[in-house]
Write a protein that holds these residues in place. Structure first.
Motif, PDB file in Angstrom:
ATOM      1  N   VAL A  15       0.422  -1.436   0.108  1.00 59.18           N
ATOM      2  CA  VAL A  15      -0.035  -0.199  -0.188  1.00 59.18           C
ATOM      3  C   VAL A  15       0.824   1.259   0.031  1.00 59.18           C
ATOM      4  N   LEU A  30      -8.073   3.292  -1.962  1.00 56.16           N
ATOM      5  CA  LEU A  30      -7.212   3.040  -1.562  1.00 56.16           C
ATOM      6  C   LEU A  30      -5.622   2.499  -2.778  1.00 56.16           C
ATOM      7  N   LYS A  66     -12.395   2.101  -2.473  1.00 52.15           N
ATOM      8  CA  LYS A  66     -13.189   0.839  -1.237  1.00 52.15           C
ATOM      9  C   LYS A  66     -14.083   0.304  -2.094  1.00 52.15           C
ATOM     10  N   GLU A  95      -4.052   5.634   1.413  1.00 55.10           N
ATOM     11  CA  GLU A  95      -5.037   4.893   1.894  1.00 55.10           C
ATOM     12  C   GLU A  95      -5.885   6.032   2.394  1.00 55.10           C
TER      13      GLU A  95
END
Ligand code: AMP
Ligand code: ZN
Length: 112
Positions: free
Chosen positions: A18, A26, A44, A21
């Protein structure tokens, strides 16, 4: 959506690399990068394709996330490419909307 790999990432059942976020978005590194930097930006909520995206505010957030990440990754000044593959002939493999951010090399046109 139960069988969706990107929904599993949102749910924490799969852990991608990642890079960003927030409550709605994301972003993570593509597992099969096609450029020195290759990031996927996803909503999301499960939205299958660009054709199913009705929320214009969310659309703006997704795009703005791409440009922010491009700057964060040091791509903004030299340039980068954003791609959304839609449905079969668009080359879409994962049916959870995602924006590709590609950079770090010269892009060519037309794309394959
Ligand atoms: P598309 O062809 O536009 O649907 O792109 C799907 C992208 O998802 C491809 O670039 C894949 O490499 C990427 N992808 C598939 N599974 C994963 C995963 N587990 N983690 C990161 N990227 C993935
Ligand atoms: Zn999904």
């Amino acid at each position: 959506m139960a069988d969706c790999i990107f929904c599993k990432m949102v749910a924490g059942e799969i852990s991608p690399d990642v890079v960003y976020e927030d409550d709605d978005v994301l972003a993570f590194r593509d597992i099969n990068g096609q450029a020195p930097t290759h990031i996927l930006v996803i909503p999301k909520v499960h939205i299958s394709t660009l054709d199913d995206l009705d929320d214009t505010e969310l659309a703006g957030r997704l795009l703005k996330t791409v440009s922010k990440l491009a700057r964060q990754e040091g791509l903004a000044d030299d340039g980068y490419r954003t791609v959304i593959n839609c449905n079969e002939k668009g080359g879409q493999d994962v049916y959870h909307l995602h924006l590709h951010l590609l950079g770090g090399r010269q892009m060519i046109w037309p794309p394959g």
